[in-house]
Design an enzyme around this catalytic site. Structure first.
Site, mmCIF file in Angstrom:
data_model
loop_
_atom_site.group_PDB
_atom_site.id
_atom_site.type_symbol
_atom_site.label_atom_id
_atom_site.label_comp_id
_atom_site.label_asym_id
_atom_site.label_seq_id
_atom_site.Cartn_x
_atom_site.Cartn_y
_atom_site.Cartn_z
ATOM 1 C CD GLU A 89 -19.817 -25.538 -34.222
ATOM 2 O OE1 GLU A 89 -19.647 -26.671 -33.738
ATOM 3 O OE2 GLU A 89 -19.518 -24.495 -33.639
ATOM 4 C CB THR A 128 -19.604 -29.642 -35.236
ATOM 5 O OG1 THR A 128 -18.563 -28.802 -34.728
ATOM 6 C CG2 THR A 128 -20.452 -30.177 -34.109
HETATM 7 P P1 ADP Z 1 -13.373 -28.059 -35.851
HETATM 8 O O1 ADP Z 1 -13.367 -27.115 -34.713
HETATM 9 O O2 ADP Z 1 -12.187 -27.867 -36.770
HETATM 10 O O3 ADP Z 1 -14.687 -28.050 -36.595
HETATM 11 P P2 ADP Z 1 -14.162 -30.582 -34.602
HETATM 12 O O4 ADP Z 1 -13.530 -31.141 -33.387
HETATM 13 O O5 ADP Z 1 -15.533 -30.014 -34.505
HETATM 14 O O6 ADP Z 1 -13.159 -29.525 -35.210
HETATM 15 O O7 ADP Z 1 -14.132 -31.734 -35.686
HETATM 16 C C1 ADP Z 1 -14.746 -31.506 -36.932
HETATM 17 C C2 ADP Z 1 -14.139 -32.303 -38.077
HETATM 18 O O8 ADP Z 1 -14.243 -33.699 -37.821
HETATM 19 C C3 ADP Z 1 -14.927 -32.076 -39.363
HETATM 20 O O9 ADP Z 1 -14.490 -30.928 -40.066
HETATM 21 C C4 ADP Z 1 -14.646 -33.355 -40.143
HETATM 22 O O10 ADP Z 1 -13.487 -33.207 -40.935
HETATM 23 C C5 ADP Z 1 -14.412 -34.410 -39.050
HETATM 24 N N1 ADP Z 1 -15.534 -35.354 -38.853
HETATM 25 C C6 ADP Z 1 -15.371 -36.700 -38.747
HETATM 26 N N2 ADP Z 1 -16.540 -37.335 -38.577
HETATM 27 C C7 ADP Z 1 -17.512 -36.368 -38.566
HETATM 28 C C8 ADP Z 1 -18.950 -36.400 -38.433
HETATM 29 N N3 ADP Z 1 -19.612 -37.563 -38.271
HETATM 30 N N4 ADP Z 1 -19.629 -35.223 -38.482
HETATM 31 C C9 ADP Z 1 -18.946 -34.062 -38.631
HETATM 32 N N5 ADP Z 1 -17.593 -33.970 -38.765
HETATM 33 C C10 ADP Z 1 -16.861 -35.103 -38.730
HETATM 34 N N1 RBF Z 2 -23.371 -24.734 -27.676
HETATM 35 C C1 RBF Z 2 -24.009 -23.938 -26.796
HETATM 36 O O1 RBF Z 2 -23.416 -23.035 -26.234
HETATM 37 N N2 RBF Z 2 -25.360 -24.110 -26.532
HETATM 38 C C2 RBF Z 2 -26.074 -25.098 -27.112
HETATM 39 O O2 RBF Z 2 -27.285 -25.226 -26.861
HETATM 40 C C3 RBF Z 2 -25.412 -25.996 -28.026
HETATM 41 N N3 RBF Z 2 -26.063 -27.018 -28.631
HETATM 42 C C4 RBF Z 2 -25.407 -27.836 -29.494
HETATM 43 C C5 RBF Z 2 -26.088 -28.885 -30.112
HETATM 44 C C6 RBF Z 2 -25.452 -29.753 -30.999
HETATM 45 C C7 RBF Z 2 -26.222 -30.864 -31.646
HETATM 46 C C8 RBF Z 2 -24.065 -29.563 -31.274
HETATM 47 C C9 RBF Z 2 -23.352 -30.491 -32.212
HETATM 48 C C10 RBF Z 2 -23.386 -28.529 -30.661
HETATM 49 C C11 RBF Z 2 -24.043 -27.654 -29.758
HETATM 50 N N4 RBF Z 2 -23.361 -26.625 -29.116
HETATM 51 C C12 RBF Z 2 -24.035 -25.774 -28.283
HETATM 52 C C13 RBF Z 2 -22.211 -26.073 -29.830
HETATM 53 C C14 RBF Z 2 -20.960 -26.443 -29.248
HETATM 54 O O3 RBF Z 2 -20.713 -25.443 -28.293
HETATM 55 C C15 RBF Z 2 -19.973 -26.403 -30.397
HETATM 56 O O4 RBF Z 2 -20.101 -27.570 -31.125
HETATM 57 C C16 RBF Z 2 -18.603 -26.179 -29.875
HETATM 58 O O5 RBF Z 2 -18.453 -24.795 -29.809
HETATM 59 C C17 RBF Z 2 -17.546 -26.846 -30.700
HETATM 60 O O6 RBF Z 2 -17.337 -26.188 -31.920
HETATM 61 MG MG MG Z 3 -16.528 -28.189 -35.493
#
Ligand code: ADP
Ligand code: RBF
Ligand code: MG
Length: 182
Positions: free
Chosen positions: A116, A57
């Site tokens: 996110e 995300t």
């Molecule tokens: P963070 O906690 O740093 O956000 P994540 O594990 O959520 O780490 O990974 C997010 C990162 O992954 C984004 O900031 C981006 O650089 C990369 N990324 C690669 N593909 C995607 C995608 N399809 N959607 C969102 N982020 C992506």
């Molecule tokens: N976290 C929650 O605690 N409750 C949720 O209902 C929830 N829904 C999510 C739905 C989507 C589509 C995504 C991408 C994430 C969701 N998460 C939710 C957030 C998740 O906890 C978060 O991506 C992590 O904290 C990693 O940053």
């Molecule tokens: Mg993220």
């Protein structure tokens, strides 16, 4: 409505997993308070998205989170996103469907509101620091507090499928050409 007049509802526990979720969300037309626009450089988070959830995300900076979101129910929203990558990266620099989690992530006991965005596209690499532009077009479900990681992952997979189908309708596809993305 001002922020003082508004009290957010408490976070519900996850829905009953035996009950099927709707496969498409939102009306045939985009309805208020949507569309909601946000943009900003992608921030580093706790790196849990990819690792724990198999769903990276892209995190928006706090300043980018629209004032409107304070009046919205926290939860999962769908719409379109563009990551501005510049020339030579054409294939991934386009307006793409997205699913977005707006909330406090109760499963992880986060203390800050986060926005996110998971873009429904395989970028094959990270894009931290790049400008992310999004338009939120509809609501999928409230944020839940999960009793297991597995049930959170299951719901995220459903959210992705719902987002894809929901933006395919003509009133939503119009936003692919929105000047905000150009
Ligand atoms: P963070 O906690 O740093 O956000 P994540 O594990 O959520 O780490 O990974 C997010 C990162 O992954 C984004 O900031 C981006 O650089 C990369 N990324 C690669 N593909 C995607 C995608 N399809 N959607 C969102 N982020 C992506
Ligand atoms: N976290 C929650 O605690 N409750 C949720 O209902 C929830 N829904 C999510 C739905 C989507 C589509 C995504 C991408 C994430 C969701 N998460 C939710 C957030 C998740 O906890 C978060 O991506 C992590 O904290 C990693 O940053
Ligand atoms: Mg993220």
């Amino acid at each position: 409505m001002s922020e003082q007049e508004y009290t957010a509802p408490p976070t519900p526990i996850q829905h009953d997993p035996r009950v099927n979720r709707p496969s498409i969300c939102g009306a045939d037309e985009v309805e208020p308070p949507y569309p909601i626009y946000m943009k900003g450089p992608v921030q580093h988070g706790f790196k849990r998205g990819s690792k724990d959830l198999g769903c990276p995300t892209a995190n928006l900076p706090d300043e980018a989170i629209s004032e409107y979101t304070k009046l919205l129910q926290t939860g999962v929203h769908f719409g379109y996103a563009r990551v501005v990558l510049g020339p030579g990266e054409g294939e991934s620099d386009q307006v793409l469907p997205m699913v977005m989690s707006l909330g406090w992530n109760p499963y992880y006991k986060n203390e800050k509101r986060t926005a996110e965005v998971h873009v429904l596209h395989d970028f094959g690499k990270d894009f931290y620091g790049k400008e992310l532009r999004i338009v939120m077009l509809g609501f999928i479900r409230p944020e839940y507090n999960y009793t297991s990681l597995e049930s959170l992952i299951n719901d995220i997979e459903t959210d992705k499928a719902v987002a894809r189908r929901s933006v395919e309708r003509p009133a939503y596809q119009k936003f692919l050409k929105d000047p905000f993305f150009q």
